[in-house]
Enzyme design. Structure first.
Site, PDB file in Angstrom:
ATOM      1  N   HIS A  94      -1.373   7.248   4.266  1.00  0.00           N
ATOM      2  CA  HIS A  94      -0.054   6.870   4.784  1.00  0.00           C
ATOM      3  C   HIS A  94       0.877   8.056   4.592  1.00  0.00           C
ATOM      4  CE1 HIS A  94      -1.441   2.733   4.900  1.00  0.00           C
ATOM      5  NE2 HIS A  94      -1.852   2.858   3.659  1.00  0.00           N
ATOM      6  N   ASN A 110       1.316  -3.455   8.221  1.00  0.00           N
ATOM      7  CA  ASN A 110       2.294  -4.013   7.277  1.00  0.00           C
ATOM      8  C   ASN A 110       3.142  -2.898   6.685  1.00  0.00           C
ATOM      9  OD1 ASN A 110       1.714  -7.030   6.983  1.00  0.00           O
ATOM     10  ND2 ASN A 110      -0.314  -6.100   6.921  1.00  0.00           N
ATOM     11  N   ALA A 165       0.802  -1.223   0.000  1.00  0.00           N
ATOM     12  CA  ALA A 165       0.000   0.000   0.000  1.00  0.00           C
ATOM     13  C   ALA A 165       0.837   1.277   0.000  1.00  0.00           C
ATOM     14  CB  ALA A 165      -0.905   0.000   1.227  1.00  0.00           C
TER      15      ALA A 165
END
Ligand SMILES: NC(=O)C1=CN([C@@H]2O[C@H](COP(=O)(O)OP(=O)(O)OC[C@H]3O[C@@H](n4cnc5c(N)ncnc54)[C@H](O)[C@@H]3O)[C@@H](O)[C@H]2O)C=CC1
Ligand SMILES: O=C([O-])CC(=O)C(=O)O
Length: 268
Positions: free
Chosen positions: A221, A191, A125
């Site tokens: 993020h 992760n 991601a």
């Protein structure tokens, strides 16, 4: 033609299979699932990969793939990836948080050495892993990661109970600490924290903040890194998968890219 075996038949795997259906250079020969998920996986494969068998182990498939792709969860590394590497089968994995267990990380590396092959840790991601891993060579001073997801993405995690997720009205910090601790406590949501650590300053030194944000519809993020190379700041605004709000759609494309790069004449 690259013959691929996949592990997991959930949100990521199903979307990957849908995309690979149209790639003449790649054939998915089997999908490995837990015994309880056989029937559901068979229904999914009938729709997206009718040529593929549903199996519970690679041995059951009775043929050797050119590549094993993990998009299942942390337990799949010990269960399927490590044995495949020992047999010399190259693997790509998305459940990078599993490597926050130093025993698993050491076994993964030892298995790849034993099988004279390689395990590739996918960026999933997050972007910028190429820059961070290169910057590490010159020396990094700090890496700070903030992961912000809608409140429902934190259901069934330690934040669910510690906070009343349904009642949140404003962004709330649910975790602050090291990446190692984040990966252990939030295996399905950290992760990215683990990936940044392994590419950067390690699990203890990577600083992590996780936020449940009832005002957000995206998985955001944010990374700040500095060192001898200079510095960078990155914000990814990921669309969550409809089938699993914990997972950003880019993870699917990261898997498809990695497989394509091994199958196609030109890799990018
Ligand atoms: N690196 C990254 O940026 C990201 C990594 N992930 C990882 O990918 C994993 C899968 O994500 P989703 O597809 O969204 O989850 P999901 O929950 O929709 O699907 C996972 C599937 O894998 C199966 N599974 C779990 N452990 C297994 C095992 N040991 N052997 C065989 N099958 C197993 C489950 O039964 C389920 O069907 C997550 O658990 C997470 O670890 C997810 C999002 C981002
Ligand atoms: O898909 C994402 O946005 C990232 C994710 O779940 C993780 O870091 O585990």
């Amino acid at each position: 033609m690259l013959k691929v075996a996949m592990i997991g038949c959930g949100a990521i795997c199903t979307s990957v299979l849908e995309i690979l259906k149209n790639d003449a250079d790649i054939s998915v020969s089997c999908v490995i699932v837990g015994e309880a998920f056989r029937a559901a996986a068979q229904d999914t494969l009938a729709r997206v990969a009718p040529q593929a068998k549903v199996v519970t182990t690679l041995a059951e498939a009775g043929e050797r793939p050119d590549l094993l792709v993990e998009c299942a969860g942390h337990s799949a590394l010990a269960e399927h990836v490590i044995p495949a590497l020992q047999q010399g089968i190259p693997c790509v994995v998305v459940s990078i948080g599993a490597l926050s267990d130093t025993d698993i990380a050491a076994k993964l590396e030892a298995a790849a050495r034993e099988g004279k092959t390689q395990v590739q840790l996918l960026s999933g991601a997050i972007g910028g892993i190429d820059a961070l891993a290169a910057a590490r060579i010159g020396g990094l001073d700090s890496v700070v990661y903030t992961g912000r997801k809608p409140a429902n993405a934190w259901k069934d995690t330690p934040a669910d109970g510690a906070f009343d997720l349904d009642a949140l009205t404003e962004p709330t910090v649910i975790f602050e600490g090291s990446a190692g601790e984040a990966a252990r406590l939030y295996p399905k949501n950290a992760n990215v924290a683990a990936t940044l650590s392994l590419a950067g300053v390690g699990l203890d030194k990577t600083q992590v903040r996780l936020i449940a944000d009832p005002t957000s519809k995206e998985n955001v993020h944010h990374v700040q890194a500095s060192g001898a190379f200079g510095s960078f700041e990155l914000t990814m605004r990921g669309r969550p998968l409809a089938a699993n709000p914990k997972t950003s759609a880019l993870t699917v494309y990261s898997v498809v890219r990695a497989i394509g790069n091994l199958a196609h004449a030109v890799a990018i």
